[in-house]
Design a protein around this motif. Structure first.
Motif, PDB file in Angstrom:
ATOM      1  N   LEU A  86      74.464  -2.263  35.359  1.00  0.00           N
ATOM      2  CA  LEU A  86      73.804  -1.231  36.156  1.00  0.00           C
ATOM      3  C   LEU A  86      74.646  -0.700  37.296  1.00  0.00           C
ATOM      4  CD1 LEU A  86      71.091  -2.310  34.724  1.00  0.00           C
ATOM      5  CD2 LEU A  86      70.062  -1.079  36.638  1.00  0.00           C
ATOM      6  N   GLU A  87      75.585  -1.494  37.787  1.00  0.00           N
ATOM      7  CA  GLU A  87      76.311  -1.009  38.958  1.00  0.00           C
ATOM      8  C   GLU A  87      77.268   0.125  38.611  1.00  0.00           C
ATOM      9  OE1 GLU A  87      78.796  -3.716  41.099  1.00  0.00           O
ATOM     10  OE2 GLU A  87      79.947  -4.272  39.330  1.00  0.00           O
ATOM     11  N   LEU A 114      68.309   9.967  46.357  1.00  0.00           N
ATOM     12  CA  LEU A 114      67.230   9.547  45.462  1.00  0.00           C
ATOM     13  C   LEU A 114      66.889  10.662  44.476  1.00  0.00           C
ATOM     14  CD1 LEU A 114      65.080   7.333  44.848  1.00  0.00           C
ATOM     15  CD2 LEU A 114      63.551   8.585  46.374  1.00  0.00           C
ATOM     16  N   TYR A 146      68.114  -3.669  47.876  1.00  0.00           N
ATOM     17  CA  TYR A 146      69.467  -4.071  47.538  1.00  0.00           C
ATOM     18  C   TYR A 146      70.438  -3.074  48.142  1.00  0.00           C
ATOM     19  CZ  TYR A 146      73.711  -4.281  44.705  1.00  0.00           C
ATOM     20  OH  TYR A 146      75.016  -4.330  44.295  1.00  0.00           O
ATOM     21  N   GLN A 195      69.855  11.634  42.154  1.00  0.00           N
ATOM     22  CA  GLN A 195      69.985  10.648  41.076  1.00  0.00           C
ATOM     23  C   GLN A 195      68.926  10.871  39.992  1.00  0.00           C
ATOM     24  OE1 GLN A 195      69.736   6.597  42.461  1.00  0.00           O
ATOM     25  NE2 GLN A 195      70.491   5.739  40.548  1.00  0.00           N
ATOM     26  N   TYR A 201      75.956   0.780  29.769  1.00  0.00           N
ATOM     27  CA  TYR A 201      74.559   1.103  30.075  1.00  0.00           C
ATOM     28  C   TYR A 201      74.479   2.568  30.446  1.00  0.00           C
ATOM     29  CZ  TYR A 201      70.432   1.568  33.028  1.00  0.00           C
ATOM     30  OH  TYR A 201      69.267   2.009  33.597  1.00  0.00           O
ATOM     31  N   GLU A 249      69.756  11.911  36.245  1.00  0.00           N
ATOM     32  CA  GLU A 249      69.339  11.081  35.105  1.00  0.00           C
ATOM     33  C   GLU A 249      68.503  11.888  34.117  1.00  0.00           C
ATOM     34  OE1 GLU A 249      69.416   6.750  37.410  1.00  0.00           O
ATOM     35  OE2 GLU A 249      67.491   7.581  36.783  1.00  0.00           O
ATOM     36  N   ARG A 272      66.214   8.102  30.583  1.00  0.00           N
ATOM     37  CA  ARG A 272      64.808   7.828  30.869  1.00  0.00           C
ATOM     38  C   ARG A 272      63.903   8.442  29.820  1.00  0.00           C
ATOM     39  NH1 ARG A 272      65.369   3.954  34.869  1.00  0.00           N
ATOM     40  NH2 ARG A 272      67.287   4.526  35.911  1.00  0.00           N
ATOM     41  N   TRP A 305      77.679  10.875  36.598  1.00  0.00           N
ATOM     42  CA  TRP A 305      77.573   9.428  36.848  1.00  0.00           C
ATOM     43  C   TRP A 305      76.721   8.769  35.753  1.00  0.00           C
ATOM     44  CZ3 TRP A 305      73.084   6.634  38.279  1.00  0.00           C
ATOM     45  CH2 TRP A 305      73.285   5.354  38.829  1.00  0.00           C
ATOM     46  N   LEU A 336      68.858  -2.727  41.473  1.00  0.00           N
ATOM     47  CA  LEU A 336      70.138  -2.034  41.356  1.00  0.00           C
ATOM     48  C   LEU A 336      70.011  -0.563  41.016  1.00  0.00           C
ATOM     49  CD1 LEU A 336      71.375  -5.036  41.167  1.00  0.00           C
ATOM     50  CD2 LEU A 336      73.307  -3.738  40.267  1.00  0.00           C
ATOM     51  N   GLU A 337      68.920  -0.179  40.352  1.00  0.00           N
ATOM     52  CA  GLU A 337      68.870   1.220  39.932  1.00  0.00           C
ATOM     53  C   GLU A 337      68.637   2.156  41.114  1.00  0.00           C
ATOM     54  OE1 GLU A 337      65.870   2.390  37.189  1.00  0.00           O
ATOM     55  OE2 GLU A 337      64.218   1.665  38.421  1.00  0.00           O
ATOM     56  N   ARG A 338      68.114   1.646  42.213  1.00  0.00           N
ATOM     57  CA  ARG A 338      67.893   2.502  43.382  1.00  0.00           C
ATOM     58  C   ARG A 338      68.313   1.758  44.647  1.00  0.00           C
ATOM     59  NH1 ARG A 338      67.601   5.768  39.975  1.00  0.00           N
ATOM     60  NH2 ARG A 338      65.831   6.966  39.265  1.00  0.00           N
ATOM     61  N   GLN A 387      66.588   1.523  48.510  1.00  0.00           N
ATOM     62  CA  GLN A 387      65.154   1.809  48.493  1.00  0.00           C
ATOM     63  C   GLN A 387      64.371   0.499  48.603  1.00  0.00           C
ATOM     64  OE1 GLN A 387      64.146   5.080  48.446  1.00  0.00           O
ATOM     65  NE2 GLN A 387      66.344   5.486  48.491  1.00  0.00           N
TER      66      GLN A 387
END
Lengths: 270, 270
Positions: B15-16, B111, A69, B114, B69, B118, B73, B148, A15-17, A20
């Motif tokens: 996570l979504e 990618l 996903y 994001q 959540y 983060e 990182r 986000w 889910l985090e990417r 991919q």
């Protein structure tokens, strides 16, 4: 690691990417179990997600195989989002002078950009989309989250070519219902020839901008995989593009009642 | 529903939609177990995520309580991304005429947007950020994913005020090292007075644009919670903003060797 924790860890990775590809080999090494165990876990996750309408878990066999996903949503979820968006946009205080609607708070809210992006991805993922294109500026969040949900890059057409983008292809076009000539350009290196491209925009009246994007794609020998807009107006009924999908249709805007919208034609089918 | 499936379902929900508060009551109803069971599951997920550096699971007590959540990182992950980004941007074919670098493929790749978002969220979440601000156009994907990851809205300053945004506050400023006067504007209704705002941009040379954004925020009686840029140049050393965090620092650009970058000063502390 217990099975429950392993399943949670796999779901987290997927889910985090979105979009991919994750290698099963790497996952089995990182989680310290056999690949066959990972495969069994994935089968379970795939089924649970499918039953709950939470998106698709796709596995690919072979040396470059793996799992990814895609946050594709079912008809019921998308309809509920469209209804909620409609209610939000019908607030009377959104009417601006000139019959315009204040939309930027919604467009630049990551929650809504993500929902609209997932909607477009759900509608067009079967069209083998390789890139998502929009023209600056307000459509960027929607196009970005559509690309995110499909696991592909987005490309941005500019109103003027920029030194920071290198050589570019520019086209000129007339705005719908006006003689004003506008320019749109796309960096030469943004798109490989022959790409399949989904065209996204926030708002479509006559369709001039979208048609210009399609025209620009011809210069790149690219194929239009589809056209998706958040809002299309009901007038003019004939747009300058042959086919498109709209989440909402704007019927009219009056200062006394606020904007009046209905769900896009796609929702009638259900 | 077995515990493994329930844990997977909870992780999926969290996570979504990063940053969004989920009600424990609703979750317990939907999953058909007691709230105390959900709380136990969350404790387990929280610990597993913390150990793996996968972000933070925060629970809030009380009537409006719940769980959310945040994809924050750890230092090691962020450093690895910065190193990978540096290698990607040092490709010699990125050099454009005038010593510019081709960046849009990276900025508009979901990618990377994001990951950078983060990173900024991880650096500034402790600053109680309520909004993320950038100026059009290239910084939009980074600002959007920062918002986000923090679960807050983003707001966009425009180069010119637009009829579609209603009344706006405009300021005029001189570009760094030039006499050219530029304009920047923000819709009056975009930001409530007293908001705490994180300022984000893709590239900073002298800092004129960022300073203008900070100046614009003063007009909204907003507080600057921080300044985050993907790339700052090493020259001029003195920027027009007192403090900022950069992921990468651009040392120089030559056509023969390509761009030369180093990690931002923040990575020296570790």
């Amino acid at each position: 690691m217990k099975r429950a924790d392993r399943l949670a860890a796999i779901v987290q990775r997927l889910l985090e990417r979105p979009g991919q590809l994750h290698s099963l080999t790497q996952m089995s090494e990182e989680l310290g179990v056999a690949k066959s165990t990972i495969s069994e876990d994935l089968a379970r996750i795939r089924q649970a997600f499918a039953e709950a309408g939470l998106g698709r878990v796709e596995t690919f066999a072979g040396v470059n195989g793996g799992v990814r996903y895609l946050p594709l949503r079912g008809e019921a979820t998308i309809r509920a989002w469209a209804e909620e968006l409609r209610a939000l946009l019908q607030q009377p205080d959104r009417v601006l002078p000139g019959g315009l609607i204040y939309l930027v708070d919604v467009l630049f809210n990551p929650l809504w950009a993500q929902r609209v992006g997932e909607t477009f991805a759900s509608w067009f993922h079967a069209q083998r989309v390789e890139y998502v294109l929009t023209v600056e500026t307000r459509g960027v969040p929607l196009a970005l989250f559509t690309a995110w949900a499909l696991g592909c890059p987005m490309v941005l057409a500019r109103r003027n070519s920029r030194a920071t983008e290198g050589s570019a292809v520019s086209i000129h076009y007339a705005s719908t219902g006006s003689d004003r000539i506008q320019t749109m350009s796309l960096a030469r290196r943004a798109l490989p020839p022959g790409s399949r491209v989904l065209v996204v925009d926030d708002f479509m009246r006559g369709g001039g901008s979208v048609r210009a994007m399609c025209h620009l794609l011809e210069e790149f020998e690219a194929e239009v995989a589809g056209v998706a807009v958040m809002i299309a107006t009901s007038v003019p009924e004939e747009k300058e593009v042959p086919a498109y999908e709209a989440m909402l249709v704007l019927e009219d805007v009056t200062e006394s009642h606020g904007p009046r919208l209905r769900l896009g034609d796609r929702f009638r089918e259900g």
